[in-house]
Design an enzyme around this catalytic site. Structure first.
Site, short mmCIF file in Angstrom:
data_model
loop_
_atom_site.label_atom_id
_atom_site.label_comp_id
_atom_site.label_asym_id
_atom_site.label_seq_id
_atom_site.Cartn_x
_atom_site.Cartn_y
_atom_site.Cartn_z
N LYS A 148 53.53 33.29 46.85
CA LYS A 148 53.63 34.68 46.12
C LYS A 148 52.40 35.04 46.91
O LYS A 148 51.44 36.05 46.58
CB LYS A 148 52.82 34.59 44.69
CG LYS A 148 53.98 34.11 43.83
CD LYS A 148 55.21 34.47 44.09
CE LYS A 148 55.19 35.37 43.86
NZ LYS A 148 56.58 36.23 44.50
N THR A 157 58.72 36.61 50.91
CA THR A 157 59.75 37.19 50.74
C THR A 157 59.86 38.14 52.17
O THR A 157 60.84 38.55 52.94
CB THR A 157 60.38 37.42 49.65
OG1 THR A 157 60.13 36.41 48.90
CG2 THR A 157 61.56 37.73 49.90
N TRP A 158 58.66 38.77 52.45
CA TRP A 158 58.94 40.31 53.03
C TRP A 158 58.20 39.24 54.57
O TRP A 158 59.35 39.88 55.98
CB TRP A 158 57.64 40.80 53.16
CG TRP A 158 56.98 41.85 53.20
CD1 TRP A 158 57.73 42.39 54.47
CD2 TRP A 158 56.14 43.19 53.78
NE1 TRP A 158 57.53 43.85 54.86
CE2 TRP A 158 56.38 43.71 54.46
CE3 TRP A 158 54.68 42.28 53.81
CZ2 TRP A 158 55.34 44.76 55.24
CZ3 TRP A 158 53.65 43.01 53.82
CH2 TRP A 158 53.68 44.04 55.01
N HIS A 213 55.62 25.71 52.49
CA HIS A 213 54.10 26.69 51.50
C HIS A 213 53.10 25.12 52.02
O HIS A 213 52.07 25.03 51.51
CB HIS A 213 54.69 25.84 49.88
CG HIS A 213 55.39 27.58 49.60
ND1 HIS A 213 55.04 28.86 50.57
CD2 HIS A 213 56.20 28.17 49.36
CE1 HIS A 213 55.55 29.98 49.56
NE2 HIS A 213 56.07 29.28 48.91
N SER A 273 50.70 37.91 40.97
CA SER A 273 51.89 37.22 41.22
C SER A 273 52.45 35.86 40.33
O SER A 273 53.66 36.01 40.72
CB SER A 273 52.41 37.77 42.29
OG SER A 273 53.19 37.82 43.25
N ARG A 280 59.11 41.78 42.43
CA ARG A 280 58.03 42.70 41.07
C ARG A 280 57.63 43.62 42.36
O ARG A 280 58.49 44.69 41.08
CB ARG A 280 57.71 41.65 40.67
CG ARG A 280 56.73 41.61 39.11
CD ARG A 280 55.79 41.25 38.77
NE ARG A 280 54.58 41.08 39.48
CZ ARG A 280 53.71 41.38 38.73
NH1 ARG A 280 53.28 42.38 38.65
NH2 ARG A 280 52.03 41.64 39.58
#
Length: 331
Positions: A78, A82-83, A143, A173, A297
């Site tokens: 988080k 993704t970005w 990660h 998040s 989100r």
């Protein structure tokens, strides 16, 4: 000692049926805490994992062979993963779809499928993928904390791009995200309880501050190998940071590309609004069961002020100041 979860009624990302004897034996010797989604966390090499993910970590460490041309995208959960995946994939492949942008894979595929996680996708469930067919340079994500990276990653000339995010926004998040993944019968994690766990370092791939500091120090010692990015700076100066990223990755923008607005095009394609409104990201699912929409989100800076009390904010700020003291790293 808790036993792994094996119920077939659980989504795949919470099942532990595929653990090897090595992993099961290791788990019996590890410190344990209550998990945020799965029943338990296990502390391995100083960081917390759930059992299915830990199996992926072990398999990845044993079998992944990095190439000098590889690029690994690294985040804590988080922190803009993704970005970052979308942007780097678009950067790497910008020439392939320049003539026909409607065929761009990001329009029909979630970024997590295009840039796979090592321990959560390729090596999960003790599977060892055949990566020989992938063209160079290869793009992966993880990660993993720096201490847990496969030896071949540290010993090779491959590059690491690390993206971090303010711990307050990261925590909020992560709280929202993990509550989406929890089975309905488990109910919702209380904000107060998981904040206490986060502050103690007990979160997925936590402690958060140790994770960040590991890569911050590596970027100071090996700047040609590790690039350290901040989510907030990416949001504030996207063109500057994406240009830096392209340079580091070995695919800098030409003067002609800058004049033609290629950077702007990539940022538009990879924006939160663009990605979150694609049909694949509104209705699709990962093979392990997580819905793609769970990864979108708000994507805003400073959103934690809408949820955290003054006391919670003060506690996180004090821990951050203490943990980062002397490192020159600021949020």
């Amino acid at each position: 000692m808790p036993t792994p979860q094996t119920s077939c009624s659980l989504p795949k990302y919470l099942q532990d049926d595929g653990l090897t004897e090595e992993c099961r034996d290791l788990i019996t010797s590890l410190p344990t805490e209550r998990g945020w989604v799965a029943d338990h966390f296990f502390q391995y090499q100083g960081f917390w994992h759930h059992s299915r993910q830990l199996q992926g970590v072990l398999t990845c460490q044993n079998h992944f062979h990095a190439q000098d041309s590889d690029i690994l995208l690294v985040t804590t959960p988080k922190s803009g993963t993704t970005w970052l995946k979308a942007i780097t994939f678009a950067l790497f492949n910008r020439w392939l779809y320049a003539d026909d942008p409607q065929q761009h894979p990001l329009l029909t595929n979630n970024p997590h499928e295009l840039v796979p996680f090592l321990e959560l996708k390729l090596y999960v469930d003790n599977q060892v993928p055949d990566l020989t067919t992938l063209t160079s340079p290869r793009l992966f994500a993880t990660h993993l904390p720096f201490v847990s990276l496969p030896t071949s990653v540290k010993d090779s000339a491959c590059k690491l791009v690390y993206l971090c995010r303010n711990p307050k926004d990261t925590f909020v998040s992560l709280w929202h995200f993990t509550n989406k993944l929890r089975p309905a019968e488990k109910g919702t994690n209380s904000l107060e309880e998981v904040l206490d766990m986060f502050c103690r370092g007990v979160s997925l791939y936590g402690p958060f501050w140790d994770h960040v500091l590991g890569y911050w120090k590596a970027s100071m010692e090996l700047p040609e190998k590790v690039m350290f990015l901040k989510y907030e700076e990416m949001k504030e100066q996207p063109k500057v940071q994406v240009s830096r990223l392209a340079e580091f990755m070995g695919c800098p923008f030409s003067p002609e590309e800058e004049k033609e607005g290629v950077v702007d095009g990539i940022l538009k394609l990879c924006s939160f609004d663009s990605l979150s409104n694609l049909e694949v990201n509104k209705s699709g699912k990962m093979s392990s069961g997580e819905e793609y929409k769970a990864f979108f989100r708000r994507g805003e800076v400073g959103d934690s002020v809408n949820l955290l009390t003054d006391e919670m904010t003060k506690r996180l700020d004090e821990i951050t100041d203490e943990k980062l003291h002397g490192s020159a790293l600021k949020f």
